[in-house]
Design a protein around this motif. Structure first.
Motif, short mmCIF file in Angstrom:
data_model
loop_
_atom_site.label_atom_id
_atom_site.label_comp_id
_atom_site.label_asym_id
_atom_site.label_seq_id
_atom_site.Cartn_x
_atom_site.Cartn_y
_atom_site.Cartn_z
N PRO A 139 3.32 -1.33 -7.98
CA PRO A 139 3.79 -0.42 -6.93
C PRO A 139 5.23 -0.69 -6.51
CG PRO A 139 1.77 -1.58 -6.22
CD PRO A 139 2.02 -1.95 -7.65
N ASP B 61 0.87 -1.18 0.00
CA ASP B 61 0.00 0.00 0.00
C ASP B 61 0.90 1.23 0.00
OD1 ASP B 61 -1.87 1.99 0.41
OD2 ASP B 61 -2.93 0.95 2.02
N THR C 261 -1.81 -6.98 3.66
CA THR C 261 -0.79 -6.02 3.23
C THR C 261 0.44 -6.16 4.11
OG1 THR C 261 -2.34 -4.47 2.23
CG2 THR C 261 -0.30 -3.53 3.09
N HIS D 138 4.07 -0.95 3.45
CA HIS D 138 3.36 0.28 3.10
C HIS D 138 4.32 1.46 3.11
CE1 HIS D 138 2.78 2.35 7.15
NE2 HIS D 138 3.36 1.22 7.49
N HIS E 102 0.22 4.36 -0.25
CA HIS E 102 -0.36 5.65 0.14
C HIS E 102 -1.09 5.52 1.47
CE1 HIS E 102 -2.46 9.55 -1.45
NE2 HIS E 102 -2.37 9.57 -0.13
N GLU F 298 -2.76 6.22 -9.53
CA GLU F 298 -3.42 5.26 -8.64
C GLU F 298 -4.85 5.71 -8.41
OE1 GLU F 298 -1.40 5.77 -4.79
OE2 GLU F 298 -2.51 7.63 -4.46
N SER G 129 -4.07 1.98 -4.22
CA SER G 129 -3.58 2.22 -2.85
C SER G 129 -4.79 2.62 -2.03
CB SER G 129 -2.55 3.34 -2.86
OG SER G 129 -3.22 4.55 -3.13
N CYS H 142 -8.16 4.67 -5.37
CA CYS H 142 -8.32 4.08 -4.04
C CYS H 142 -9.73 3.49 -3.92
CB CYS H 142 -8.13 5.14 -2.96
SG CYS H 142 -6.70 6.20 -3.22
N ASN I 163 -1.89 -4.21 -7.09
CA ASN I 163 -1.74 -4.13 -5.63
C ASN I 163 -0.34 -4.47 -5.12
OD1 ASN I 163 -4.50 -3.50 -4.70
ND2 ASN I 163 -5.01 -5.43 -5.69
#
Ligand code: ZN
Length: 464
Positions: free
Chosen positions: A375, A55, A85, A88, A57, A258, A316, A260, A371
């Motif tokens: 990233p 993640d 997750t 991050h 953000h 991105e 994110s 959300c 995901n």
């Protein structure tokens, strides 16, 4: 091998490989194949093996003016783990006048002993003094920064500083992230609305039209085009914004974006929800206040299409949690005082799996790309994170597609007095979560210790 997952379906951005074993040694993925032997065997039959979610953000343990987020690193990371997750990236806001290096040291120290999962930082650029410090970031393992074109008189920087920042960052291999909304015009429209006694949560959305996002993306993309510099547009919320992204990408501008979950699941109608609490009946919508605001049904549909088509590169959360009672309610009678931010760190992967892969035919490979894999590539973690491949960290989700769950404030792990997705039913979630070979979570039980998370030293952007 220390540990072997047996007979699972391994998912990567390129495909789904069924009936595969995955072997781990010293916290890294050591082999992918058939008939692997190991000291500990975990049956993955009928389940997916996927990389731990990334993640990029989050806003944990962060102050915005007088408001401090409900979630600190411990509660936010517990939620992250329960949702699958394992890494991050949080935003470091230097205090006004504070140097980037001082701020980074403060943030690293803040998380150092308590981290449960791996974490890194993006530095927020607030003033021209920060430009001189950019060259020191890479050696500190920070390869991304953020500029705000919104939040006038708070975080917003002017066009000249933005231009100079993007240029300098380009030369250093630093990715510039942008909050793209026209903050000057939003500020004027907010004052206008308050003058007309338009005070309810819905006016948060009405004062920030999607045109102001699209125009700001267009501006940012123009700078990226002139400078041939990489740019990342955060939290894309609208169809008009998406069209600007597509136009820029088609023109060969090195720009990524991105979105959300909140923009994929809610609309501005949610800002008009009715509540139960006495005196707060018209204020329920405050729970859904974030910036950019929630849009309309056609925007929501366009964003889902963008995920499937590849115009949107990353999902994110922009997890930024404020209590309804005591924090959001500060804006009762004045929407402009409602703290901006919604949660999502815990729900992201299951929401995208069930409502994306199962309900909307989002390919599972795209799910992993959005995901985890992309990233990692954009933010300097390629070769270590985001992929199930030999030599990568053993950050692994044993994903059970049969797992059934209904999100609720009563069962979530973040520290918040409401759940944005209250009552949402999902199928599919992590049964086991592993970070660098260590099991953090197993069928609802946390096995994690403070300090199991490490700082992510990230390398410069090399996608150009
Ligand atoms: Zn944010």
């Amino acid at each position: 091998m220390d540990v072997v997952f047996k007979n699972g379906s391994i998912v990567t951005g390129e495909g789904i490989f069924e009936g595969m074993d995955l072997g781990i040694e010293n916290g890294k993925i050591a082999a992918l194949g058939k008939n692997l032997a190991g000291q500990k065997i975990i049956d993955a039959q009928g389940k997916y093996l996927m990389p731990g979610g990334i993640d990029v953000h989050t806003h944990l343990d962060t102050s915005f003016g007088e408001m401090h987020t409900a979630d600190d690193f411990t509660s936010g990371q517990l939620g992250a783990i329960a949702g699958g997750t394992t890494s991050h990236l949080n935003f470091c806001f230097p205090a006004p006048g504070q140097s980037l290096m001082e701020s980074l040291a403060y943030w690293k120290n803040k998380v150092f002993q308590e981290a449960l999962i791996d974490y890194g930082f993006h530095m927020v650029i607030r003033d021209a003094n920060h430009l001189k410090e950019l060259s020191g970031l890479i050696e500190k393992g920070v390869s991304s920064i953020k500029c705000f074109l919104a939040y006038k008189d708070k975080l917003q920087i002017d066009e000249e500083l933005f231009y100079k920042t993007v240029e300098k960052a380009r030369d250093l291999g630093i990715l510039t992230m942008v909050h793209a909304e026209n903050g000057t015009l939003i500020d004027y429209r907010v004052r206008q609305a308050l003058g007309r006694k338009e005070l309810l949560p819905i006016f948060h959305a009405r004062t920030r039209p999607p045109e102001f996002e699209a125009q700001s993306i267009h501006f940012a993309a123009s700078v990226a085009s002139v400078l041939r510099a990489p740019l990342y547009i955060v939290h894309l919320s609208s169809k008009k914004g998406l069209e600007e992204i597509l136009r820029a990408k088609n023109a060969g501008i090195p720009l990524w974006t991105e979105t959300c979950p909140q923009y994929l699941f809610f609309t501005e109608e949610d800002l008009q929800r009715k509540g139960q609490s006495p005196g707060l009946e018209d204020f329920e919508g405050a729970k859904w206040i974030c910036s950019p605001p929630l849009r309309k049904e056609e925007d929501r549909e366009a964003l889902w299409d963008g995920l499937i088509s590849g115009t949107i590169d990353v999902v994110s959360t922009d997890h930024c949690s404020f209590y309804f009672q005591g924090q959001k309610t500060r804006g009762l009678g004045d929407f402009s005082k409602i703290p901006n931010g919604v949660p999502g760190i815990e729900e992201r992967l299951s929401l995208l799996f069930y409502y994306g892969c199962i309900k909307r035919k989002l390919p599972l490979e795209r799910f992993v790309t959005l995901n985890c894999e992309f990233p990692a590539r954009l933010f300097g973690l390629e070769g270590r994170k985001g992929k199930l491949a030999v030599g990568y960290d053993a950050d692994i989700l044993l994903w059970n597609p049969q797992l059934k769950k209904t999100f609720s404030v009563h069962s979530h792990h973040i520290r918040l007095d409401y759940n944005l997705y209250e009552g949402f039913y999902v199928e599919g979630g992590p049964e086991m979560v592993m970070l660098r070979g260590q099991i953090l979570y197993d069928q609802g039980r946390f096995l994690v210790q403070p300090g199991s998370g490490q700082f992510l030293f990230r390398h410069p952007l090399d996608l150009l």
